[in-house]
Design a protein around this motif. Sequence first.
Motif: not given
Length: 60
Positions: A24-36
Amino acid sequence: MGSILAIGRTQMGTNRWVHVRYETDGQATDAYFMDGGMLGWAGVLGGNKRLAAKLEAAAV
């Protein structure tokens, strides 16, 4: 959310999380998800794998 760079699964503790790397806007970001679902057991029983597959299909 910006453009998705990669989707995979990564081990954190005793769980395998769905890892999404996006930009986003030239910046890499990490997101983590889990089926709860099922009181947290859904991820262990294939829910995280299905979640990753659905995210990959949606990112195309």
